[in-house]
Design a protein around this motif. Structure first.
Motif: not given
Length: 296
Positions: A79-91, A112-117, A227-237
């Protein structure tokens, strides 16, 4: 701060609650961000990136606790590195990207793709860390190592013992023998660069704790499969899942199960390939990725 890297890339640092190292390989076209796995770094992508830069702008980030991004008090869990990746992509990138993730980097990229499509245009997964189906037998060496990592005190002792009296070359070769079906396919220049990085990291405090925290987090995320499989199912790309049939860390049955659960994903399996296809067959992976990204 910038430093010239091999393979035509430029190493840079950005401040994301502490220095984060990444390599900008240049290139023209839509951006692609490469996300390494547990124990990996930007070096995992140096053979693949040249095959992509003719069609894309290519960047490889070192996650917290790995490569040249030292912990500096930051968390190194998934989770911590997912947040770092999110900031890296944005900034740093500032526009939607195609994510290419290997192993733990694939897991982080899925989450990340599931949370920030809105920030992702496509997702390529190279031997990602995904849940193991019931009845799957893990490689004994891998099972023993991760079992030790889970025990407080024992994990650090195992890491320290593995380094004691062992040359940097031998340490690098030992890892390559684990992650590759045939480590002889990895060029000498990657081995030398990995040895140099190992020596640079030798005096950095907190790296064992950073690795162990990340390893335990990968296991926990994979174990909470619903929970992980649920995240996969939410990937829309669009998703392109690649796996080697001789992967010792993530059994190929795990990838097959993930592909079956997500029939819209494109799945391709490579015979005689291990956990890091981008190092073992970079020309093939590069060709497939470029064609897939162009044809989406």
């Amino acid at each position: 701060m910038t430093t010239l890297d091999h393979w035509g890339g430029t190493g840079r640092y950005v401040d994301l609650d502490g220095p984060v190292h990444y390599v900008d390989f240049g290139g023209d076209g839509p951006p692609v961000v490469l996300v390494h796995g547990l124990g990996g770094s930007h070096l995992n992508w140096c053979l693949l990136a040249p095959h992509l830069v003719g069609h894309h702008r290519v960047l490889a980030v070192d996650l917290a606790g790995f490569g040249l991004t030292h912990p500096e008090g930051r968390g190194t869990t998934v989770p911590a590195n997912a947040r770092l990746l999110d900031r890296f992509l944005a900034e740093v990138v500032g526009e939607p990207v195609a994510l290419v993730g290997n192993s733990m980097g694939g897991m982080i990229s899925i989450l990340h793709a599931a949370r920030r499509p809105d920030s992702v245009t496509a997702l390529a997964l190279l031997d990602p860390a995904v849940p193991m189906p019931l009845g799957t037998r893990l490689d004994p060496q891998v099972a023993l190592a991760f079992g030790a990592y889970a025990v407080p005190g024992l994990g650090r002792w195992v890491l320290e013992r593995a380094r004691r009296g062992v040359s940097p070359r031998r340490q690098v070769k030992r890892v390559l023998n684990l992650v590759c079906a045939d480590s002889r396919s990895v060029p000498e220049e990657i081995i030398l660069a990995s040895m140099s990085l190992l020596e640079q990291r030798a005096e950095v405090p907190g790296l064992d704790e950073a690795f162990l925290a990340a390893a335990r987090s990968v296991v926990w995320t994979g174990a909470t499969s619903r929970r992980y499989y649920t995240a996969m199912s939410r990937v829309r790309v669009p998703v392109y899942l690649v796996h080697g049939d001789r992967d010792r860390l993530v059994p190929v049955t795990s990838a097959r199960a993930a592909a079956k659960r997500n029939p819209s994903w494109r799945y391709e399996e490579f015979e005689g390939i291990g956990h890091v296809p981008q190092l073992e067959i970079p020309d093939v992976i590069g060709e497939r990725l470029v064609a897939w990204l162009a044809g989406r």
